[in-house]
Design an enzyme around this catalytic site. Structure first.
Site, short mmCIF file in Angstrom:
data_model
loop_
_atom_site.label_atom_id
_atom_site.label_comp_id
_atom_site.label_asym_id
_atom_site.label_seq_id
_atom_site.Cartn_x
_atom_site.Cartn_y
_atom_site.Cartn_z
N LYS A 53 0.85 -1.20 0.00
CA LYS A 53 0.00 0.00 0.00
C LYS A 53 0.88 1.25 0.00
CE LYS A 53 -3.80 -2.46 2.04
NZ LYS A 53 -4.31 -3.10 3.23
N GLN A 97 -5.32 -2.36 9.37
CA GLN A 97 -4.99 -3.64 8.72
C GLN A 97 -5.56 -4.79 9.54
OE1 GLN A 97 -3.32 -3.86 5.65
NE2 GLN A 97 -3.99 -5.97 5.80
N ASP A 120 -11.93 1.83 3.49
CA ASP A 120 -12.23 0.42 3.23
C ASP A 120 -13.74 0.23 3.05
OD1 ASP A 120 -10.14 -1.35 2.95
OD2 ASP A 120 -9.81 -1.59 5.11
#
Ligand code: NAD
Length: 284
Positions: A53, A97, A120
């Site tokens: 990322k 995460q 997300d």
């Protein structure tokens, strides 16, 4: 002859477009989108994902911040960190995460991310917006799949789409997205009866099961489009999907490989969401 959908190539071309968008945003509005990635513990797979990322952020010109808490950090410390990041004007997107260590309540953590920074699209405000079609962000993997289909000029409207898997991050939001795109959608899961027969009726079959080579060629209608979301290891330790690629490719019209199919799209969509977050927060 089957066409193999090259997710890496499609993702790279999207990343190029996003880079141009960020360059323009910096030049014309003095805005630099930014993403904060939080990791708890040092899970090796999570480390790889976080580094990827970071690398793509750099490529596009998105500023990335990394916060690493020890594996035994209390939930309250993570909540405090998120609360601080929610308030910071220089942070546009926040990503925690997953998975988190078992003593931390994942749902509570996700719900504490400000909806406009939830890149997300996992928190309930954003999930609800996906239901009604009034969404700002789409979860990265489902959005990436629809992008792949559209870039490959695959017709979605009126097609029967069978999705195997009903997780909150893939199966369920993907079903909504396909519905918004006028597909007729069937969702299958571990308790579904007659899976093979249902799969055989799919014009578009999407597998998000997490079982190596679970989808065999006798489950495919000749000429169907097959999308493989799974990331697994086969008995020799090689990365493979949920679809028995070598056999299914002889029956399908289009197929995504693993690796190099859906995977690269997920990260590109995260970058797209981060830019959207910056635009929304700056009212651009
Ligand atoms: P999950 O474990 O949350 O869900 C798996 C789903 O499969 C469940 O809904 C379950 O009901 C269904 N299932 C299990 N056994 C079944 C069976 N025998 N018959 C029918 N359905 C069955 O998994 P997930 O988070 O949705 O991920 C699925 C796969 O996709 C995993 O391999 C994961 O690593 C991968 N994944 C890939 C990406 C990507 O970017 N490519 C992103 C997310 C997940």
């Amino acid at each position: 002859m089957v066409k193999i959908i090259n997710g890496k190539e499609i993702s790279n071309s999207l990343i190029e477009k996003l880079k141009e968008k960020v360059d323009k945003l910096k030049l014309e509005s003095n805005v630099c989108p930014s993403l904060a990635v939080i990791m708890v513990g040092d899970n090796p797979a999570s480390k790889i994902y976080v580094n990827n990322k970071k690398r793509i952020c750099e490529k596009i010109g998105i500023k990335s911040y990394e916060f690493v808490l020890p594996a035994n950090a209390p939930e309250s410390e993570l909540l405090k960190l998120i609360c601080g990041l929610n308030k910071r004007e220089d942070i546009n997107g926040i990503l925690v995460q997953l998975p988190l260590p078992p003593h931390i309540n994942e749902k509570k953590i996700i719900e504490n991310i400000a909806p406009l920074k939830d890149v997300d699209a996992f928190n309930e405000t954003n999930v609800g917006k996906i239901m009604t079609g009034n969404f700002k962000f789409l979860p990265c993997t489902p959005a990436g799949i629809v992008y792949l289909l559209k870039e490959s000029n695959i017709k979605i409207e009126g097609q029967h789409c069978v999705i195997i898997g009903r997780s909150n991050i893939v199966g369920k939001p993907l079903a909504m997205l396909m519905l918004h795109n006028n597909a007729t959608v069937t969702i299958c899961h571990s308790k579904t009866q007659g899976l093979r027969e249902i799969c055989k009726t799919a014009d578009i079959l999407i597998a998000a099961v997490g079982k190596p080579k679970f989808i065999s060629s006798d489950m495919i209608k000749p000429g169907a489009v097959v999308v493989d979301v799974g990331i697994n290891r086969d008995i020799n330790g090689y990365v493979c999907g949920d679809v028995d690629f070598e056999k299914v490719k002889d029956v399908a019209s289009y197929i995504t490989p693993v690796p190099g199919g859906v995977g690269p799209m997920t990260i590109a969509m995260l970058m797209k969401n981060t830019i959207t977050a910056a635009l929304l927060q700056k009212n651009i």
